[in-house]
Design a protein around this motif. Sequence first.
Motif, PDB file in Angstrom:
ATOM      1  N   UNK A  60       0.823  -1.214   0.000  1.00  0.00           N
ATOM      2  CA  UNK A  60       0.000   0.000   0.000  1.00  0.00           C
ATOM      3  C   UNK A  60       0.854   1.261   0.000  1.00  0.00           C
ATOM      4  N   UNK A  61       1.888   1.306   0.836  1.00  0.00           N
ATOM      5  CA  UNK A  61       2.745   2.492   0.926  1.00  0.00           C
ATOM      6  C   UNK A  61       3.513   2.717  -0.371  1.00  0.00           C
ATOM      7  N   UNK A  62       4.066   1.643  -0.947  1.00  0.00           N
ATOM      8  CA  UNK A  62       4.793   1.759  -2.208  1.00  0.00           C
ATOM      9  C   UNK A  62       3.863   2.226  -3.328  1.00  0.00           C
ATOM     10  N   UNK A  63       2.645   1.709  -3.333  1.00  0.00           N
ATOM     11  CA  UNK A  63       1.674   2.076  -4.366  1.00  0.00           C
ATOM     12  C   UNK A  63       1.388   3.573  -4.329  1.00  0.00           C
ATOM     13  N   UNK A  64       1.145   4.112  -3.147  1.00  0.00           N
ATOM     14  CA  UNK A  64       0.823   5.536  -3.023  1.00  0.00           C
ATOM     15  C   UNK A  64       2.008   6.407  -3.439  1.00  0.00           C
ATOM     16  N   UNK A  65       3.211   6.061  -2.980  1.00  0.00           N
ATOM     17  CA  UNK A  65       4.389   6.850  -3.342  1.00  0.00           C
ATOM     18  C   UNK A  65       4.648   6.771  -4.848  1.00  0.00           C
ATOM     19  N   UNK A  66       4.464   5.611  -5.436  1.00  0.00           N
ATOM     20  CA  UNK A  66       4.691   5.445  -6.871  1.00  0.00           C
ATOM     21  C   UNK A  66       3.689   6.258  -7.681  1.00  0.00           C
ATOM     22  N   UNK A  67       2.423   6.201  -7.322  1.00  0.00           N
ATOM     23  CA  UNK A  67       1.403   6.976  -8.036  1.00  0.00           C
ATOM     24  C   UNK A  67       1.711   8.472  -7.951  1.00  0.00           C
ATOM     25  N   UNK A  68       2.090   8.944  -6.779  1.00  0.00           N
ATOM     26  CA  UNK A  68       2.438  10.351  -6.602  1.00  0.00           C
ATOM     27  C   UNK A  68       3.660  10.709  -7.443  1.00  0.00           C
ATOM     28  N   UNK A  69       4.659   9.850  -7.443  1.00  0.00           N
ATOM     29  CA  UNK A  69       5.865  10.084  -8.239  1.00  0.00           C
ATOM     30  C   UNK A  69       5.572  10.184  -9.725  1.00  0.00           C
ATOM     31  N   UNK A  70       4.727   9.299 -10.243  1.00  0.00           N
ATOM     32  CA  UNK A  70       4.364   9.374 -11.660  1.00  0.00           C
ATOM     33  C   UNK A  70       3.626  10.669 -11.949  1.00  0.00           C
ATOM     34  N   UNK A  71       2.663  11.027 -11.107  1.00  0.00           N
ATOM     35  CA  UNK A  71       1.901  12.262 -11.345  1.00  0.00           C
ATOM     36  C   UNK A  71       2.826  13.474 -11.352  1.00  0.00           C
ATOM     37  N   UNK A  72       3.773  13.548 -10.421  1.00  0.00           N
ATOM     38  CA  UNK A  72       4.718  14.659 -10.393  1.00  0.00           C
ATOM     39  C   UNK A  72       5.621  14.648 -11.627  1.00  0.00           C
ATOM     40  N   UNK A  73       6.046  13.478 -12.049  1.00  0.00           N
ATOM     41  CA  UNK A  73       6.860  13.362 -13.259  1.00  0.00           C
ATOM     42  C   UNK A  73       6.086  13.850 -14.478  1.00  0.00           C
ATOM     43  N   UNK A  74       4.812  13.470 -14.559  1.00  0.00           N
ATOM     44  CA  UNK A  74       4.006  13.852 -15.713  1.00  0.00           C
ATOM     45  C   UNK A  74       3.737  15.354 -15.751  1.00  0.00           C
ATOM     46  N   UNK A  75       3.679  16.003 -14.605  1.00  0.00           N
ATOM     47  CA  UNK A  75       3.561  17.469 -14.574  1.00  0.00           C
ATOM     48  C   UNK A  75       4.809  18.086 -15.214  1.00  0.00           C
ATOM     49  N   UNK A  76       5.983  17.535 -14.908  1.00  0.00           N
ATOM     50  CA  UNK A  76       7.229  18.012 -15.532  1.00  0.00           C
ATOM     51  C   UNK A  76       7.167  17.826 -17.049  1.00  0.00           C
ATOM     52  N   UNK A  77       6.680  16.660 -17.477  1.00  0.00           N
ATOM     53  CA  UNK A  77       6.605  16.365 -18.907  1.00  0.00           C
ATOM     54  C   UNK A  77       5.608  17.295 -19.596  1.00  0.00           C
ATOM     55  N   UNK A  78       4.473  17.564 -18.963  1.00  0.00           N
ATOM     56  CA  UNK A  78       3.507  18.533 -19.502  1.00  0.00           C
ATOM     57  C   UNK A  78       4.168  19.886 -19.733  1.00  0.00           C
ATOM     58  N   UNK A  79       4.954  20.335 -18.759  1.00  0.00           N
ATOM     59  CA  UNK A  79       5.611  21.639 -18.866  1.00  0.00           C
ATOM     60  C   UNK A  79       6.582  21.679 -20.048  1.00  0.00           C
TER      61      UNK A  79
END
Length: 158
Positions: free
Chosen positions: A132-151
């Motif tokens: 559960x903890x790894x899943x939440x951190x991974x999802x957050x990490x991808x979302x933050x990465x994708x914000x960088x890619x959007x920019x």
Amino acid sequence: MTDITPEVTDRDVYITRSFNAPRELVWKFWTQPEHLASWFGPTETTTPVETISISLEEGGSWNLAMRDNATGDLYPMNTRFVTIREPEYLEMIIDSADTNGLGTLERLRLRVTFHDHGDKTRITLHQGPFTDEQKQQTATGWEQSFVKLDAIFAGAAS
């Protein structure tokens, strides 16, 4: 392309995301070190290009290390390509050392499908299994990465 995504379980991260860039360009940002370094990793990390090595062939590698901006600690990911269908599908197996206190990841599967929508690309990302903890951190990490890619894509369009 035939849908080859297996069932999503409650231990998996599953993200669908659109980008304002053609599929071939989005593919390059996943498969070329200089592009991958520009966006990969959560907000508090960078991925130095010198830590990235990619051998884009089935059985080849997609290895990198994220650097914690505050401490300088490196978090390496050792990844092997299982399936490559350029420019529409990547499937990898990830093994990595302790990832920021969340434990070692072994035989973690990452699947990314790149859907062509002309000037836009929709990806579906399926990764797991996690605690559960790894899943939440991974999802957050991808979302933050994708914000960088959007920019990056927003800057390319202006």
